[in-house]
Design a protein around this motif. Structure first.
Motif, PDB file in Angstrom:
ATOM      1  N   ILE A 208       0.864  -1.218   0.061  1.00 34.85           N
ATOM      2  CA  ILE A 208      -0.010  -0.163   0.157  1.00 34.85           C
ATOM      3  C   ILE A 208       0.855   1.212  -0.089  1.00 34.85           C
ATOM      4  O   ILE A 208       1.844   1.576   0.688  1.00 34.85           O
ATOM      5  N   TYR A 209       0.684   2.163  -0.963  1.00 42.85           N
ATOM      6  CA  TYR A 209       1.413   3.324  -1.169  1.00 42.85           C
ATOM      7  C   TYR A 209       1.206   4.281  -0.088  1.00 42.85           C
ATOM      8  O   TYR A 209       0.221   4.855   0.375  1.00 42.85           O
ATOM      9  N   ASN A 210       2.526   4.651   0.624  1.00 41.90           N
ATOM     10  CA  ASN A 210       2.591   5.852   1.663  1.00 41.90           C
ATOM     11  C   ASN A 210       1.786   5.070   2.942  1.00 41.90           C
ATOM     12  O   ASN A 210       1.486   5.854   3.911  1.00 41.90           O
ATOM     13  N   SER A 211       1.520   3.585   3.056  1.00 41.53           N
ATOM     14  CA  SER A 211       1.154   3.350   4.287  1.00 41.53           C
ATOM     15  C   SER A 211       2.079   3.213   5.555  1.00 41.53           C
ATOM     16  O   SER A 211       3.258   3.207   5.303  1.00 41.53           O
ATOM     17  N   PRO A 212       1.422   3.693   6.550  1.00 40.17           N
ATOM     18  CA  PRO A 212       2.249   3.554   7.822  1.00 40.17           C
ATOM     19  C   PRO A 212       3.299   2.652   8.218  1.00 40.17           C
ATOM     20  O   PRO A 212       2.798   1.246   7.713  1.00 40.17           O
ATOM     21  N   ILE A 213       4.695   2.729   8.596  1.00 42.61           N
ATOM     22  CA  ILE A 213       5.238   1.634   8.938  1.00 42.61           C
ATOM     23  C   ILE A 213       5.027   0.974  10.441  1.00 42.61           C
ATOM     24  O   ILE A 213       4.812   1.813  11.504  1.00 42.61           O
ATOM     25  N   THR A 231      15.980 -33.725  16.048  1.00 37.59           N
ATOM     26  CA  THR A 231      16.259 -32.438  16.539  1.00 37.59           C
ATOM     27  C   THR A 231      15.248 -31.971  17.296  1.00 37.59           C
ATOM     28  O   THR A 231      14.235 -31.979  17.061  1.00 37.59           O
ATOM     29  N   ASN A 232      15.861 -31.346  18.474  1.00 31.47           N
ATOM     30  CA  ASN A 232      14.790 -30.318  19.401  1.00 31.47           C
ATOM     31  C   ASN A 232      14.865 -29.064  19.182  1.00 31.47           C
ATOM     32  O   ASN A 232      15.895 -28.415  18.846  1.00 31.47           O
ATOM     33  N   TYR A 233      13.921 -28.093  18.910  1.00 31.81           N
ATOM     34  CA  TYR A 233      13.595 -26.980  18.441  1.00 31.81           C
ATOM     35  C   TYR A 233      13.059 -25.983  19.584  1.00 31.81           C
ATOM     36  O   TYR A 233      12.428 -26.434  20.403  1.00 31.81           O
ATOM     37  N   ASP A 234      13.579 -24.785  19.848  1.00 32.58           N
ATOM     38  CA  ASP A 234      13.201 -23.854  20.775  1.00 32.58           C
ATOM     39  C   ASP A 234      12.034 -22.908  20.254  1.00 32.58           C
ATOM     40  O   ASP A 234      11.850 -22.391  19.093  1.00 32.58           O
ATOM     41  N   SER A 235      11.112 -22.959  21.084  1.00 35.24           N
ATOM     42  CA  SER A 235       9.810 -21.882  20.647  1.00 35.24           C
ATOM     43  C   SER A 235       9.541 -20.797  21.956  1.00 35.24           C
ATOM     44  O   SER A 235       9.885 -21.278  23.065  1.00 35.24           O
ATOM     45  N   TYR A 236       8.799 -19.876  21.557  1.00 32.14           N
ATOM     46  CA  TYR A 236       8.694 -18.828  22.509  1.00 32.14           C
ATOM     47  C   TYR A 236       7.007 -18.525  22.729  1.00 32.14           C
ATOM     48  O   TYR A 236       6.488 -18.538  21.264  1.00 32.14           O
ATOM     49  N   GLU A 237       6.563 -18.278  23.778  1.00 32.89           N
ATOM     50  CA  GLU A 237       5.049 -17.825  23.955  1.00 32.89           C
ATOM     51  C   GLU A 237       4.757 -16.615  24.440  1.00 32.89           C
ATOM     52  O   GLU A 237       5.667 -16.200  25.257  1.00 32.89           O
ATOM     53  N   VAL A 238       4.211 -15.722  23.620  1.00 36.73           N
ATOM     54  CA  VAL A 238       4.152 -14.177  23.654  1.00 36.73           C
ATOM     55  C   VAL A 238       3.089 -14.159  24.649  1.00 36.73           C
ATOM     56  O   VAL A 238       1.877 -14.477  24.528  1.00 36.73           O
ATOM     57  N   SER A 239       3.229 -13.213  25.698  1.00 31.98           N
ATOM     58  CA  SER A 239       2.320 -12.840  26.953  1.00 31.98           C
ATOM     59  C   SER A 239       1.765 -11.204  26.686  1.00 31.98           C
ATOM     60  O   SER A 239       0.504 -11.116  26.680  1.00 31.98           O
ATOM     61  N   GLU A 240       2.667 -10.524  25.928  1.00 27.94           N
ATOM     62  CA  GLU A 240       2.281  -9.093  25.853  1.00 27.94           C
ATOM     63  C   GLU A 240       2.725  -8.690  24.455  1.00 27.94           C
ATOM     64  O   GLU A 240       3.820  -9.065  24.223  1.00 27.94           O
ATOM     65  N   PHE A 241       1.993  -7.873  24.042  1.00 26.14           N
ATOM     66  CA  PHE A 241       2.433  -7.306  22.565  1.00 26.14           C
ATOM     67  C   PHE A 241       2.298  -5.791  22.280  1.00 26.14           C
ATOM     68  O   PHE A 241       1.073  -5.405  22.667  1.00 26.14           O
ATOM     69  N   TYR A 242       3.262  -5.041  22.120  1.00 21.59           N
ATOM     70  CA  TYR A 242       2.951  -3.673  22.084  1.00 21.59           C
ATOM     71  C   TYR A 242       3.466  -3.094  20.262  1.00 21.59           C
ATOM     72  O   TYR A 242       4.396  -3.811  20.003  1.00 21.59           O
ATOM     73  N   THR A 243       2.669  -2.080  19.867  1.00 21.13           N
ATOM     74  CA  THR A 243       2.779  -1.663  18.472  1.00 21.13           C
ATOM     75  C   THR A 243       2.654  -0.455  18.380  1.00 21.13           C
ATOM     76  O   THR A 243       2.182   0.416  19.393  1.00 21.13           O
ATOM     77  N   ALA A 244       3.272   0.209  17.489  1.00 20.31           N
ATOM     78  CA  ALA A 244       3.354   1.737  17.166  1.00 20.31           C
ATOM     79  C   ALA A 244       3.511   1.736  15.692  1.00 20.31           C
ATOM     80  O   ALA A 244       4.152   1.166  15.018  1.00 20.31           O
ATOM     81  N   THR A 245       3.084   3.025  15.121  1.00 22.24           N
ATOM     82  CA  THR A 245       3.350   3.373  13.744  1.00 22.24           C
ATOM     83  C   THR A 245       4.109   4.652  13.400  1.00 22.24           C
ATOM     84  O   THR A 245       4.108   5.523  14.324  1.00 22.24           O
ATOM     85  N   VAL A 246       4.968   4.676  12.497  1.00 18.31           N
ATOM     86  CA  VAL A 246       5.485   5.718  12.071  1.00 18.31           C
ATOM     87  C   VAL A 246       5.328   6.162  10.591  1.00 18.31           C
ATOM     88  O   VAL A 246       5.205   5.349   9.914  1.00 18.31           O
ATOM     89  N   SER A 247       4.931   7.084  10.049  1.00 16.79           N
ATOM     90  CA  SER A 247       4.402   7.641   8.681  1.00 16.79           C
ATOM     91  C   SER A 247       5.829   7.533   8.061  1.00 16.79           C
ATOM     92  O   SER A 247       6.876   7.814   8.166  1.00 16.79           O
ATOM     93  N   GLN A 248       5.471   7.001   6.730  1.00 19.72           N
ATOM     94  CA  GLN A 248       6.505   7.119   5.547  1.00 19.72           C
ATOM     95  C   GLN A 248       6.879   8.665   5.024  1.00 19.72           C
ATOM     96  O   GLN A 248       8.150   8.792   4.942  1.00 19.72           O
ATOM     97  N   SER A 249       6.144   9.566   5.324  1.00 20.97           N
ATOM     98  CA  SER A 249       6.721  10.793   4.986  1.00 20.97           C
ATOM     99  C   SER A 249       5.552  11.709   5.603  1.00 20.97           C
ATOM    100  O   SER A 249       4.388  11.413   5.715  1.00 20.97           O
ATOM    101  N   ASN A 250       5.829  13.215   5.981  1.00 17.91           N
ATOM    102  CA  ASN A 250       4.790  13.934   6.452  1.00 17.91           C
ATOM    103  C   ASN A 250       5.632  15.306   6.223  1.00 17.91           C
ATOM    104  O   ASN A 250       6.655  15.443   5.601  1.00 17.91           O
ATOM    105  N   GLU A 251       4.989  16.410   6.775  1.00 15.97           N
ATOM    106  CA  GLU A 251       5.100  17.790   6.207  1.00 15.97           C
ATOM    107  C   GLU A 251       6.619  18.291   7.096  1.00 15.97           C
ATOM    108  O   GLU A 251       6.866  19.278   6.962  1.00 15.97           O
ATOM    109  N   PHE A 252       7.104  17.351   8.013  1.00 20.67           N
ATOM    110  CA  PHE A 252       8.383  17.691   8.583  1.00 20.67           C
ATOM    111  C   PHE A 252       9.642  16.877   7.972  1.00 20.67           C
ATOM    112  O   PHE A 252      10.679  16.848   8.910  1.00 20.67           O
ATOM    113  N   ASP A 253       9.390  16.283   6.887  1.00 20.58           N
ATOM    114  CA  ASP A 253      10.718  15.615   6.241  1.00 20.58           C
ATOM    115  C   ASP A 253      11.708  16.744   6.087  1.00 20.58           C
ATOM    116  O   ASP A 253      13.026  16.209   6.006  1.00 20.58           O
TER     117      ASP A 253
END
Length: 731
Positions: A208-213, A231-253
């Motif tokens: 998607i063009y100009n979609s936030p990161i 072979t034995n492999y390692d796996s991890y279980e997530v308990s909390e997940f945090y997200t944020a976005t930054v714009s690809q471009s803005n007026e302050f570029d």
């Protein structure tokens, strides 16, 4: 030039996304691996392991989603690799032959944050394809197995929103803005990198063009093992997940920061930039857009002085700019170590801030100068031929209406609730957001100061205190399982002193570097000295070693407690200096016993030396009196005396003094002389201790005293003999 955009992920992690401008030539030719994940219905790309030193975004540091909140670690040392094992759900394809513009995602961690409170963290960067599905550009595992390969300590910590960030992790990912523009404008889109990583049966999807990161951080509370036949492999279980976005471009570029030395004087100019010029137009635009807005610029200058190889932050200044946006700000630093600093560095953080709502746009710049002596505390005096007369200057102080309110809008702190005497972190939730917690983690640091020399002794450090110096092999000290700072002060015996008093050893003249070597189950673990002028003073014999928590845990697993201190010359030759042993905190009694033993030995040595000094003084006084008596006699007096014998302490042995009487008429004079029987050399031999031997049995075997064996071998009553130990027997 990359533009940094800052966003808070959690209370302990901030992401600085350094976006490359459109048309950047920051190309990389590293190969990629595309994974089609049918189980999670997602695509994922990463580099192969050969790109560790360039992108850090490699297979051996990556996890893939394999189920609800579960991720599998693609450990390259596992054979077969997990991609091969789970080939039903994971299809891997090599992507080669592309020049890709890369940009950096830097995950900053707040000072004092303890990574061990989580089993692992997962750091991610993702984008949205044109069909609405996510594509992972990075999914990095931060765990005890990978942290040493990822974490970087920042010599110039970042100060933002009243918090200090002193560690970070850099991950390079393809620049979505540049690769998408190439896909959109290319004459043959099928030949672009985007087409290669978003394939379909009939062509490609693109993003998607100009979609936030999208940036993410997942906290893992459990580590599980996937058992297979081979072979034995390692796996991890997530308990909390945090997200944020930054714009690809803005007026302050087009907003940036500039700092440099003035071309017309010895001072520094700094300012925020807009379209490569001064920010006056930008401030005017922002204030006209919203009349209630109140935009100011806050500049933070951090001055670092380079002493040796270390950068020391000697001052930090903050400037509030409310006007004068059409000219540079000026500042003259005053260095505290101008005569010794190799260079200086000034880091600028400029914040364009709306005081009405706390909105911020942050930009960074830096300035470096070699040989910065002109910025010292004293200015050179220049003679003026036509000296001006004194003038009276009146200063008018204008008070600006500046309200000291909170400039940085932060989430309200979470107040722990107390239930039945137990403090429980209180979660804060808002509709559509993840559950978050705020916790405060204490940091502990163990500090040891130790003095060592070729013999055990005491050194007077003040009128009321003395310092115990441990002889070779006698040192016992506590090592904690956490971070440790070990400081050693090295002494040597004075060649000119008759009292065997130790003096500080100048380590600047012996070797450029020093090592402390621990015996571990996997071999010798060598750690170089800190090389920090604030911790060490090599000219006075003080060297310091910092032992990380990871190294401490390796050392703690070892049954061998021996440590060595070595010097390393410029040609790489390593020379033994000293040895001792470490102990666990639960073994404090052994350390106390070693201190008591060293104290007893040094006290005994000092008492013996005092007796010998007194005897030597009496001997000198007797000889002086005799010479004066002989000078007053007119008769020629003859006397006989045997040559003096010097014992192992370097002075005459007064226990063998006898007298001889010579008569020449009158009077009779008695003179001291050394018995001739003492002139026979002492006989010594070296005895090898056998199993069952004691000091008493060896003394009885050779007809000598127990005291003489202990004295000549520096043994105490509590020391035990070991098989094959060498003893000197004198009789």
């Amino acid at each position: 030039m990359a533009q940094s955009r800052f966003v808070n992920l959690t209370s302990y992690c901030m992401v600085e996304y350094m976006a490359e401008p459109l048309g950047s030539t920051n190309y990389y030719t590293d190969d990629f691996i595309l994974v089609e994940n049918s189980a999670a219905d997602i695509r994922q790309i990463f580099n192969d392991d050969s790109s560790y030193h360039t992108t850090k975004n490699i297979q051996d540091l990556t996890v893939v989603p394999i189920g609800s909140n579960t991720y599998a670690y693609l450990d390259s040392e596992k054979l077969p690799n997990y991609l091969t094992y789970d080939s039903t759900n994971l299809t891997a394809t090599s992507i080669t032959g592309y020049n890709v513009v890369m940009e950096k995602a830097r995950f900053h961690f707040v000072a004092g944050f303890d990574f061990d409170q989580f089993v692992a963290l997962i750091l991610s960067v993702s984008h949205t394809e044109n069909n609405g599905k996510k594509s992972l550009f990075a999914n990095i595992l931060l765990s005890p197995e990978t942290i040493a390969e990822l974490i970087i300590f920042n010599p110039k910590p970042l100060f933002i929103s009243n918090a200090m960030y002193d560690r970070y992790i850099d991950i390079l990912v393809p620049s979505i803005k540049n690769i998408n523009e190439d896909y959109k404008t290319s004459a043959v889109p099928a030949n672009t990198f985007v087409a290669a990583i978003t394939p379909t049966l009939t062509g490609s999807l693109g993003f998607i063009y100009n979609s936030p990161i999208d940036l993410g951080l997942a906290e893992c509370s459990k580590k599980k093992t996937i058992f297979t036949a081979s072979t034995n492999y390692d796996s991890y279980e997530v308990s909390e997940f945090y997200t944020a976005t930054v714009s690809q471009s803005n007026e302050f570029d087009n907003v940036g920061a500039q700092i440099g030395e003035s071309t017309v004087g010895d001072y520094i100019e700094f300012y925020l930039t807009f379209n490569s010029g001064f920010p006056e137009e930008l401030i005017s635009i922002l204030n006209r857009r919203n009349p209630s807005a109140d935009w100011v610029i806050i500049h933070q200058l951090s001055i670092f002085e380079q002493l040796g190889s270390s950068f020391i932050n000697t001052s930090r200044q903050v400037f509030f700019q409310e006007d004068g946006f059409d000219e540079p700000n000026i500042f003259r630093p005053v260095l505290k170590n101008a005569n010794h600093a190799v260079s200086m560095s000034i880091d600028l953080i400029s914040r364009l801030t709306n005081r009405q709502n706390g909105e911020q746009i942050i930009r960074e710049a830096s300035f470096n100068l070699i040989s910065p002596k002109k910025y010292g505390k004293k200015l050179s005096t220049l003679p003026i031929l036509d000296k001006p007369g004194s003038q009276t200057v009146y200063n008018k102080i204008i008070k600006n209406q500046f309200e000291a309110t909170s400039l940085f809008i932060e989430p309200a702190p979470i107040v722990p609730q107390t239930t039945g005497g137990t403090v429980t972190p209180t979660p804060t939730t808002t509709p559509g957001t993840m559950l978050t917690y705020t916790e405060y983690v204490p940091v502990f640091f163990n500090n040891n100061n130790i003095s060592i020399a070729s013999t055990s002794s005491m050194v007077k450090t003040s009128d009321k205190s003395e310092e115990i110096v441990f002889g070779p092999g006698k040192l016992r000290f506590i090592l904690s399982p956490f971070d440790n700072l070990l400081k050693f002060k090295v002494y040597t015996n004075s060649a000119s002193s008759t009292t065997n008093s130790p003096i500080e050893l100048d380590l600047n003249t012996t070797a450029p570097t020093y090592k402390i070597v621990f015996e571990t189950n996997s071999g010798k673990l060598s750690i170089k000295n800190a090389g920090d002028a604030q911790l060490e003073n090599l000219s006075t014999g003080v060297i310091a070693f910092t032992i990380s928590r990871a190294d401490s845990e390796i050392i703690f697993a070892s049954k061998n407690r021996t440590i060595y201190i070595t010097s390393v010359s410029q040609d790489g030759r390593e020379t033994f200096m000293y040895s001792g042993e470490w102990r666990k905190p639960s073994e404090q009694e052994e350390v106390d016993l070693a201190v008591s033993t060293a104290l007893a030995n040094s006290t005994k040595q000092q008492n013996l030396q005092a007796i010998l000094d007194k005897i030597s003084s009496l001997n000198i006084n007797t000889k002086s009196q005799l010479e004066r008596l002989l000078a007053n006699r007119s008769s020629s007096i003859k006397f006989t005396a045997s040559p003096s014998i010097v014992n192992k302490f370097g002075i005459k042995d007064s226990n063998s003094l006898q007298t001889t009487t010579a008569t020449v008429g009158t009077p009779t004079v008695t003179t001291p002389t050394v018995a001739t029987t003492a002139s026979q050399p002492a006989k010594t031999l070296t005895y090898t201790v056998e199993t069952g031997d004691t000091v008493e049995s060896i003394a009885k075997k050779y007809g000598v005293t127990v005291y003489s064996i202990r004295r000549f071998n520096n043994l105490t009553a509590t020391d035990r003999l070991l098989p094959k130990q060498k003893l000197i027997i004198t009789f």
